[in-house]
Design an enzyme around this catalytic site. Structure first.
Site, short mmCIF file in Angstrom:
data_model
loop_
_atom_site.label_atom_id
_atom_site.label_comp_id
_atom_site.label_asym_id
_atom_site.label_seq_id
_atom_site.Cartn_x
_atom_site.Cartn_y
_atom_site.Cartn_z
N ASP A 124 0.84 -1.19 0.00
CA ASP A 124 0.00 0.00 0.00
C ASP A 124 0.89 1.25 0.00
O ASP A 124 1.87 1.33 0.74
CB ASP A 124 -0.93 0.00 1.23
CG ASP A 124 -2.09 0.96 1.06
OD1 ASP A 124 -3.23 0.50 0.94
OD2 ASP A 124 -1.84 2.19 1.04
N ILE A 125 0.51 2.22 -0.83
CA ILE A 125 1.31 3.44 -0.98
C ILE A 125 1.25 4.30 0.29
O ILE A 125 2.14 5.13 0.53
CB ILE A 125 0.82 4.22 -2.22
CG1 ILE A 125 1.91 5.13 -2.77
CG2 ILE A 125 -0.47 4.98 -1.95
CD1 ILE A 125 1.61 5.66 -4.17
N ASN A 168 -12.95 -3.06 2.53
CA ASN A 168 -13.82 -1.90 2.65
C ASN A 168 -14.82 -1.97 1.50
O ASN A 168 -14.44 -2.23 0.36
CB ASN A 168 -12.99 -0.61 2.56
CG ASN A 168 -11.99 -0.50 3.71
OD1 ASN A 168 -12.25 -0.99 4.81
ND2 ASN A 168 -10.85 0.11 3.47
N VAL A 202 -10.94 2.71 -3.81
CA VAL A 202 -10.59 2.15 -5.13
C VAL A 202 -11.62 1.06 -5.43
O VAL A 202 -11.72 0.06 -4.69
CB VAL A 202 -9.16 1.58 -5.13
CG1 VAL A 202 -8.85 0.93 -6.47
CG2 VAL A 202 -8.13 2.67 -4.80
N HIS A 221 -10.20 -5.58 -3.36
CA HIS A 221 -8.87 -5.85 -2.79
C HIS A 221 -9.01 -6.15 -1.31
O HIS A 221 -9.88 -5.60 -0.64
CB HIS A 221 -7.92 -4.66 -2.99
CG HIS A 221 -8.48 -3.35 -2.52
ND1 HIS A 221 -9.43 -2.67 -3.24
CD2 HIS A 221 -8.25 -2.63 -1.41
CE1 HIS A 221 -9.76 -1.57 -2.59
NE2 HIS A 221 -9.07 -1.53 -1.46
N MET A 222 -8.14 -7.03 -0.86
CA MET A 222 -8.07 -7.37 0.56
C MET A 222 -6.86 -6.66 1.16
O MET A 222 -5.76 -6.75 0.61
CB MET A 222 -7.90 -8.88 0.71
CG MET A 222 -7.76 -9.37 2.13
SD MET A 222 -7.16 -11.09 2.13
CE MET A 222 -8.70 -11.97 2.00
N HIS A 223 -7.08 -5.92 2.25
CA HIS A 223 -5.97 -5.32 2.97
C HIS A 223 -5.39 -6.35 3.92
O HIS A 223 -6.14 -7.00 4.66
CB HIS A 223 -6.44 -4.14 3.83
CG HIS A 223 -6.94 -2.96 3.06
ND1 HIS A 223 -6.18 -1.83 2.85
CD2 HIS A 223 -8.13 -2.73 2.44
CE1 HIS A 223 -6.89 -0.94 2.16
NE2 HIS A 223 -8.08 -1.46 1.90
P1 AMP Z 1 -9.77 1.20 -0.03
O1 AMP Z 1 -10.01 2.43 0.79
O2 AMP Z 1 -10.16 -0.07 0.68
O3 AMP Z 1 -10.37 1.32 -1.42
O4 AMP Z 1 -8.20 1.09 -0.17
C1 AMP Z 1 -7.48 1.59 -1.23
C2 AMP Z 1 -6.04 1.54 -0.82
O5 AMP Z 1 -5.25 1.69 -1.99
C3 AMP Z 1 -5.64 2.66 0.14
O6 AMP Z 1 -5.13 2.08 1.35
C4 AMP Z 1 -4.57 3.43 -0.63
O7 AMP Z 1 -3.53 3.90 0.18
C5 AMP Z 1 -4.10 2.39 -1.65
N1 AMP Z 1 -3.55 2.93 -2.88
C6 AMP Z 1 -4.07 3.92 -3.66
N2 AMP Z 1 -3.30 4.12 -4.74
C7 AMP Z 1 -2.26 3.25 -4.63
C8 AMP Z 1 -1.12 2.98 -5.43
N3 AMP Z 1 -0.87 3.65 -6.56
N4 AMP Z 1 -0.26 2.02 -5.03
C9 AMP Z 1 -0.48 1.34 -3.88
N5 AMP Z 1 -1.55 1.53 -3.10
C10 AMP Z 1 -2.42 2.49 -3.45
#
Ligand code: AMP
Length: 104
Positions: free
Chosen positions: A29-30, A84, A93, A97-99
């Site tokens: 995660d960025i 989420n 996003v 995706h799974m955190h």
């Molecule tokens: P969510 O809020 O569950 O949709 O999580 C989206 C996640 O994607 C967040 O934790 C962001 O920090 C992460 N994210 C957004 N853009 C990027 C990227 N370019 N590379 C890696 N992680 C990202």
């Protein structure tokens, strides 16, 4: 329009890739919210958990098995797995995706 994760999968934008196979990619995660914060992302661009169907059962199981492997590889003492779902659930996003939030 392709999601940011689809653009990472196609190498249009860079990311720190931890693992990849035919079905999934795992990136860091960025904006990490834990000492280890990985995102386990199916290559199929499924917008939300609500769009998953029984056809995705093997893919969903694989996400959990890859999470186990990643936690082991990162040598975390414990971890949380989180999805989420929708704006009100904190989803930013719209590509499932799974955190994996790992703690040493
Ligand atoms: P969510 O809020 O569950 O949709 O999580 C989206 C996640 O994607 C967040 O934790 C962001 O920090 C992460 N994210 C957004 N853009 C990027 C990227 N370019 N590379 C890696 N992680 C990202």
């Amino acid at each position: 329009m392709a999601s940011i994760f689809t653009k990472i999968i196609s190498r249009e934008i860079p990311a720190k890739i931890e693992y990849e196979d035919d079905d999934l990619i795992v990136i860091h995660d960025i904006n990490p919210k834990a000492p280890v914060h990985l995102l386990i992302v199916p290559k199929e661009e499924i917008p939300t958990v609500d769009d998953l169907t029984r056809e995705h059962a093997d893919l969903i199981a694989k996400m959990f098995f890859v999470a186990q492997e990643m936690a082991k590889k990162q040598e975390v003492g414990g971890y949380k797995l989180q999805f989420n779902v929708h704006d009100k659930g904190g989803q930013e996003v719209f590509h499932v995706h799974m955190h994996l939030l790992g703690y040493k």
